[in-house]
Design an enzyme around this catalytic site. Structure first.
Site, PDB file in Angstrom:
ATOM      1  N   GLN A   1       5.255   5.149  -8.677  1.00 58.31           N
ATOM      2  CA  GLN A   1       4.726   6.284  -9.436  1.00 58.31           C
ATOM      3  C   GLN A   1       5.897   7.370  -9.121  1.00 58.31           C
ATOM      4  O   GLN A   1       6.715   7.123  -8.341  1.00 58.31           O
ATOM      5  CB  GLN A   1       3.398   6.777  -8.887  1.00 58.31           C
ATOM      6  CG  GLN A   1       2.345   5.698  -9.092  1.00 58.31           C
ATOM      7  CD  GLN A   1       1.044   6.485  -8.689  1.00 58.31           C
ATOM      8  OE1 GLN A   1       0.574   5.909  -7.679  1.00 58.31           O
ATOM      9  NE2 GLN A   1       0.543   7.499  -9.334  1.00 58.31           N
ATOM     10  N   HIS A   2       5.652   8.357  -9.942  1.00 54.46           N
ATOM     11  CA  HIS A   2       6.349   9.935  -9.697  1.00 54.46           C
ATOM     12  C   HIS A   2       7.906   9.879 -10.248  1.00 54.46           C
ATOM     13  O   HIS A   2       8.263  10.956 -10.123  1.00 54.46           O
ATOM     14  CB  HIS A   2       6.191  10.228  -8.068  1.00 54.46           C
ATOM     15  CG  HIS A   2       4.730   9.964  -7.773  1.00 54.46           C
ATOM     16  ND1 HIS A   2       3.537  10.538  -8.345  1.00 54.46           N
ATOM     17  CD2 HIS A   2       4.466   9.475  -6.813  1.00 54.46           C
ATOM     18  CE1 HIS A   2       2.771  10.259  -7.787  1.00 54.46           C
ATOM     19  NE2 HIS A   2       2.968   9.510  -6.651  1.00 54.46           N
TER      20      HIS A   2
ATOM     21  N   ASP B   1       1.666   1.925  -9.944  1.00 55.91           N
ATOM     22  CA  ASP B   1       1.399   0.574  -9.262  1.00 55.91           C
ATOM     23  C   ASP B   1       0.061   0.557  -8.568  1.00 55.91           C
ATOM     24  O   ASP B   1      -0.434  -0.199  -8.461  1.00 55.91           O
ATOM     25  CB  ASP B   1       2.446   0.361  -8.060  1.00 55.91           C
ATOM     26  CG  ASP B   1       2.943   1.644  -7.322  1.00 55.91           C
ATOM     27  OD1 ASP B   1       2.354   2.602  -7.404  1.00 55.91           O
ATOM     28  OD2 ASP B   1       3.780   1.695  -6.486  1.00 55.91           O
TER      29      ASP B   1
HETATM   30  O1  LIG Z   1       4.190   7.356  -4.243  1.00 60.81           O
HETATM   31  C1  LIG Z   1       3.223   6.676  -4.413  1.00 60.81           C
HETATM   32  C2  LIG Z   1       1.871   6.637  -4.619  1.00 60.81           C
HETATM   33  O2  LIG Z   1       1.762   8.095  -4.778  1.00 60.81           O
HETATM   34  C3  LIG Z   1       3.747   5.057  -4.175  1.00 60.81           C
HETATM   35  O3  LIG Z   1       2.880   4.298  -4.103  1.00 60.81           O
HETATM   36  C4  LIG Z   1       4.825   4.705  -5.324  1.00 60.81           C
HETATM   37  O4  LIG Z   1       3.983   4.372  -6.047  1.00 60.81           O
HETATM   38  C5  LIG Z   1       5.540   3.487  -4.443  1.00 60.81           C
HETATM   39  O5  LIG Z   1       4.752   2.388  -4.021  1.00 60.81           O
HETATM   40  P1  LIG Z   1       5.315   0.994  -3.620  1.00 60.81           P
HETATM   41  O6  LIG Z   1       6.749   0.797  -4.223  1.00 60.81           O
HETATM   42  O7  LIG Z   1       5.365   1.079  -2.118  1.00 60.81           O
HETATM   43  O8  LIG Z   1       4.330   0.118  -4.062  1.00 60.81           O
END
Ligand SMILES: O=C(CO)[C@@H](O)[C@H](O)COP(=O)(O)O
Ligand SMILES: Nc1ncnc2c1ncn2[C@@H]1O[C@H](COP(=O)(O)OP(=O)(O)O)[C@@H](O)[C@H]1O
Length: 469
Positions: free
Chosen positions: A71-72, A230
């Site tokens: 995300q983000h 995700d």
């Molecule tokens: O920043 C967040 C949720 O707010 C993280 O969950 C990212 O989405 C990355 O996730 P992973 O790569 O660790 O699954």
């Protein structure tokens, strides 16, 4: 037999699963690594996707595809659809100052929680855009559209059909800081406030609305799902229901709960995200999870199996040794400039076993604080699922229920984000009102006597850390 594909474009790797649309049975899979670092050229995600898809036997016989993703991350495109600069990822903390400025300028944390259900921290896209406007005005000037990693990869799969064709979904839009899960609307005023202009934003699709068709790497015609963030994808892959908590130990440590009501936590601990089904997904995320285990194993010169064995050979509390695991700074609590710290070193605790135990307990204490924060929003916790690369550690699986203070349900090791994306693809393909009922993964139940003393000692020292130089 119709096949569907799900993609997880995550922080460390791209993972692809191909499943039977009707039964959900796994047919083939593939994966490819992503580059290190918190600033990544999106082209590397496309290259990893090609590699992972090839390993998964291609998409030619696949009827629908959807992408779940980290995300983000800020992906800026110019008027011709070219990437303006490398994407700043969710774990890049350079926009911490911008987050503080934005929070103050709007009138404080409550104003942001009311507006978009979250309080700015460096992870959120809105703060990265402010950073770009301030530090790279020429790049900001060239930015005609802004999207997220999963939006961009979906658009690439569609053949890059012009900026007006960019799409996203509720789950990922809710992590930008300029879309409200509670109202289902963008807040262009907040984008303008942060960035000084309002570039094109992806259209927010409904949970099972088609995003077009694939026109990529010689494959054409498969239906594209809207994709999602995700964590929303993992919830869908696990068929999580209201009250179900998904605790993920990947690059990030995440505690999220499926909820029928939006959250707006002015403390900033819980972000009021949306899920991928029309519900909500209040969520706490830390920057330090599986990589704390990677780093500790490296320090000790052992592999993950030995790290786990060592951790389980030490007593709960590691004889008083506490690892505060802020190796990448931290997001929850908001300590972007922090470093990790080891407290309680004595001759007796100066052992590999104590350090291994302290690492596992330290990362789990961060997640236990997250679970408390979720409960503090009034959410009723029904069950806790444990997933992500870190859940492959036996020590994590056995110590988690003691530190979290609840039984944890551990599904078999798997790619639940990619599975959720595949389930969404099958949903879009079916045109049905709800996602297909695929068999739920079985779970192993882990229970243990709670060890509140471990959390109490962690709470005593978690703020005693040095800042990075
Ligand atoms: O920043 C967040 C949720 O707010 C993280 O969950 C990212 O989405 C990355 O996730 P992973 O790569 O660790 O699954
Ligand atoms: N057996 C294990 N014990 C502990 N950590 C592990 C184990 N296997 C993999 N990992 C770690 O899990 C992480 C990858 O998890 P994953 O959930 O795929 O992350 P992401 O989705 O952020 O890319 C890596 O840091 C990896 O070293």
């Amino acid at each position: 037999m119709a096949l569907v594909a799900g993609v997880d474009t995550s922080t460390q790797a791209c993972k692809v699963v191909v499943r039977d649309a009707a039964s959900g049975a796994l047919v083939r899979e593939g994966r490819a690594p992503h580059p290190e670092g918190t600033e990544v050229a999106p082209a590397a995600w496309a290259a990893a996707l090609e590699q992972a898809v090839a390993q998964a036997g291609g998409l030619d016989d696949v009827a629908a595809v959807a992408v779940g993703g980290q995300q983000h991350g800020m992906v800026c495109l110019d008027g011709d659809g070219r990437v303006v600069r490398d994407a700043l990822l969710w774990n890049d903390t350079r926009s911490a100052g911008a987050a503080a400025d934005l929070t103050r300028e709007l009138g404080g944390p409550q104003a942001w929680a009311d507006a978009v259900g979250l309080v700015p921290v460096a992870s959120f896209t809105v703060t990265k855009l402010r950073w770009l406007a301030e530090h790279e005005p020429a790049n900001a000037e060239r930015t005609a559209a802004v999207c997220l990693p999963h939006d961009w990869l979906t658009w690439v799969l569609a053949g890059q059909p012009g900026l007006g064709a960019l799409v996203t979904d509720r789950g990922d839009a809710s992590g930008t800081g300029y879309w409200s899960a509670a109202t289902g609307e963008y807040r262009p005023d907040l984008l303008e406030r942060a960035f000084g202009s309002t570039p094109v934003l992806p259209r927010v699709l409904g949970p099972a609305e088609a995003a077009g068709t694939v026109a990529w790497a010689g494959t054409t015609g498969a239906v594209l799902g809207p994709g999602t963030g995700d964590n929303a994808a993992a919830a869908l892959g696990l068929a999580a229901e209201p009250g179900d908590v998904v605790c993920s130990i990947g690059t990030s440590g995440v505690v999220s709960i499926v909820s029928t009501t939006p959250a707006a936590d002015p403390s900033g601990a819980v972000a009021g995200f949306a899920d991928a089904t029309g519900n909500y997904l209040p969520l706490v995320a830390t920057l330090n999870a599986a990589r704390v285990l990677d780093a500790t194993a490296r320090l000790l010169g052992v592999d993950h199996a030995e790290l786990s064995r060592l951790a389980l050979s030490a007593p709960a509390g590691a004889g008083g040794l506490v690892l505060v695991p802020y190796l990448e700074g931290e997001r929850t609590p908001d300590r972007p400039d922090s470093t990790g710290a080891l407290h309680g070193l004595t001759l007796a605790t100066s052992t590999p076993a104590s350090l291994a135990r302290a690492a596992v307990e330290g990362l789990l204490c961060g997640l236990a604080d997250g679970l408390d924060a979720v409960r503090a929003t009034g959410a009723e916790v029904r069950r806790v699922f444990l997933v992500g690369g870190g859940a492959r550690s036996e020590a994590v699986r056995r110590i988690a229920p003691a530190v979290l203070g609840v039984p944890v349900l551990v599904p078999p090791p798997g790619e639940y984000v990619a599975d959720g994306a595949a389930r969404q693809a099958a949903w879009v393909l079916s045109g049905a009102a709800a996602a297909p009922e695929w068999p739920r993964p079985g779970t192993e139940v882990h229970e243990a006597d709670p060890t509140p003393a471990v959390r109490e000692r962690y709470a005593e020292v978690r703020d005693l850390t040095a800042n990075r130089i």
